[in-house]
Write a protein that holds these residues in place. Structure first.
Motif, mmCIF file in Angstrom:
data_model
loop_
_atom_site.group_PDB
_atom_site.id
_atom_site.type_symbol
_atom_site.label_atom_id
_atom_site.label_comp_id
_atom_site.label_asym_id
_atom_site.label_seq_id
_atom_site.Cartn_x
_atom_site.Cartn_y
_atom_site.Cartn_z
ATOM 1 N N PRO A 112 65.169 87.502 -24.087
ATOM 2 C CA PRO A 112 66.115 88.616 -24.759
ATOM 3 C C PRO A 112 66.214 89.529 -23.446
ATOM 4 O O PRO A 112 67.219 90.173 -23.573
ATOM 5 C CB PRO A 112 65.449 89.014 -25.991
ATOM 6 N N VAL A 113 65.197 90.040 -22.718
ATOM 7 C CA VAL A 113 65.203 91.138 -21.910
ATOM 8 C C VAL A 113 66.298 90.391 -20.620
ATOM 9 O O VAL A 113 66.948 91.412 -20.124
ATOM 10 C CB VAL A 113 63.873 91.351 -21.288
ATOM 11 N N ILE A 114 66.021 89.183 -20.134
ATOM 12 C CA ILE A 114 66.895 88.843 -19.280
ATOM 13 C C ILE A 114 68.349 88.837 -19.521
ATOM 14 O O ILE A 114 69.324 88.906 -18.927
ATOM 15 C CB ILE A 114 66.413 87.200 -18.778
ATOM 16 N N GLU A 115 68.592 88.297 -20.986
ATOM 17 C CA GLU A 115 69.966 88.594 -21.420
ATOM 18 C C GLU A 115 70.432 89.918 -21.288
ATOM 19 O O GLU A 115 71.701 90.085 -20.863
ATOM 20 C CB GLU A 115 69.945 87.856 -22.859
ATOM 21 N N ASP A 116 69.429 90.798 -21.743
ATOM 22 C CA ASP A 116 70.077 92.198 -21.397
ATOM 23 C C ASP A 116 70.346 92.684 -20.094
ATOM 24 O O ASP A 116 71.538 93.147 -20.157
ATOM 25 C CB ASP A 116 69.106 93.342 -22.273
#
Length: 402
Positions: free
Chosen positions: A188-192
């Motif tokens: 999720p952090v990478i997607e953000d």
């Protein structure tokens, strides 16, 4: 007739690996270890060749590292390896390293030091070295400082997994659980970062592009996992081992205090004499001859670099710790042209070598500024480990600098 080969999984090896490495190097330069299902090589020329000769692949990392990290740069060959390395390597050298990451390194070292610099005593490992690189990496990635302890726990669990040469199933299961937990955290952090870029390393990895190609989310997560452990452990254990050896050699410590450029020499000699990692594995793609016989294609080869780094054929009086030795190429010690073997050589030379150098030079300089008269509080420390090795505690006394 040579005596039976000593066992690198024995208690004696954990107590002191170097007599056993010397015996293997001289009497059993090629030895098949049944429990590890691996051929052991210990001589400098053989280990050096295993790192430089393309016959020796890194396909072994598919079973050794991927269960805990996922697919990484280390297990890639050919075009995939070149593509991945070209995407990540620029972030760990030159201007980017100095401008983007040096302030992070300086700040984290100083914050750790501030917690004990006036006390006159410290467990140098538990209060400094084991935390320093993990904090740096988490901050470089732009992740929350509140998660330092979480990443340190993952870091410790993965390192125990990688050192599990005997194959303890509970240790394997704990390492594989970290892979799942880190993936759930990072994706999720990478997607953000893909949609909300920031000024941090993770954003750079997400948006890095070479010839129109970018890293996938799993590749980025795997690199974070690898950076956390391979990058963290090198700095953690090397700083510990370097100060251990310098305190044992007061004249060399005094020279380093007087001339801080010698920290580079001390780090290079530590990597040769007391390396943080004792062995690296490879897998030949075809039958290959080394000293003592032939290794069959597809076999696992354990390169005992701690033995090779003390081969008297390569280094004079190799068991002596000497930051002034003239047969160690300090200028090239952190490049693929190094003549110690701890960072490997050739196309798989450690991509984070200059990051480790910057961390060690910065951290050691700050420690020397803060602490005079460094000494062992309870005698020399006791190192531990068969795969990676350093003291897990190192109680020191010192006079706080005014």
């Amino acid at each position: 007739m040579a005596a039976e080969a000593p066992d690198i999984l024995s208690p004696a090896f954990n107590e002191d690996p170097y007599p056993i490495l010397a015996a293997l190097r001289e009497d059993h330069p090629l030895y098949f270890h049944e429990q590890m299902n691996s051929y052991l090589i210990t001589r400098y020329d053989d280990v050096s060749s295993a790192f430089k000769n393309p016959v020796f692949t890194t396909l072994n990392y598919e079973w050794q590292l991927e269960p805990v990290h996922g697919p990484t740069l280390l297990s890639m060959e050919g075009r995939n390896h070149s593509r991945y390395r070209n995407l990540v390597a620029p972030e760990f050298r030159g201007r980017v390293l100095q401008e983007s990451f040096l302030p992070v390194i300086e700040r984290n070292s100083a914050e750790l030091l501030d917690a004990w610099r006036h006390d006159g005593h410290v467990d140098f490992v538990q209060q400094y070295t084991t935390w320093f690189p993990v904090k740096v990496i988490v901050d470089m990635l732009g992740l929350p400082a509140d998660d330092h302890a979480l990443f340190h726990r993952w870091y410790t669990t993965i390192n125990v997994y990688l050192a599990n040469l005997a194959g303890d199933p509970e240790i394997n299961a704990a390492g594989e659980q970290v892979r799942e937990d880190l993936e759930a955290y990072m994706l999720p952090v990478i997607e953000d970062r893909r949609h909300n870029p920031r000024d941090d390393l993770l954003t750079k990895l997400v948006h890095a592009e070479v010839d129109g190609e970018r890293l996938g989310d799993i590749e980025i997560k795997s690199f974070v996992s690898l950076l956390l452990t391979a990058g963290g452990e090198t700095t953690d254990r090397s700083l510990t081992n370097m100060f251990w050896r310098l305190i044992e050699n007061p004249r060399q410590m005094a020279a380093v205090r007087e001339d801080r450029s010698l920290i580079r020499n001390a780090f290079a000699e530590t990597l040769r004499h007391t390396p943080p990692v004792l062995m690296i594995m490879r897998q030949p793609s075809e039958d290959v001859e080394v000293t003592g016989g032939v290794i069959p294609a597809g076999s696992t080869v354990t390169c005992l670099l701690a033995g090779a780094n003390r081969d008297p054929r390569a280094f004079e009086d190799p068991d002596r710790f000497d930051i002034f030795r003239d047969d160690l190429d300090v200028e090239r010690a952190f490049t693929s042209g190094a003549n110690h073997l701890t960072f490997a050589l050739g196309r798989h030379f450690c991509v984070g070598a200059l990051l480790a150098l910057t961390e060690v030079v910065t951290g050691a300089g700050q420690v020397l500024d803060a602490c005079e008269d460094l000494a062992f509080a309870n005698g020399p420390p006791t190192p531990e480990g068969v795969f990676t090795r350093s003291p897990l505690h190192m109680d020191l006394t010192f006079t706080p600098a005014s």
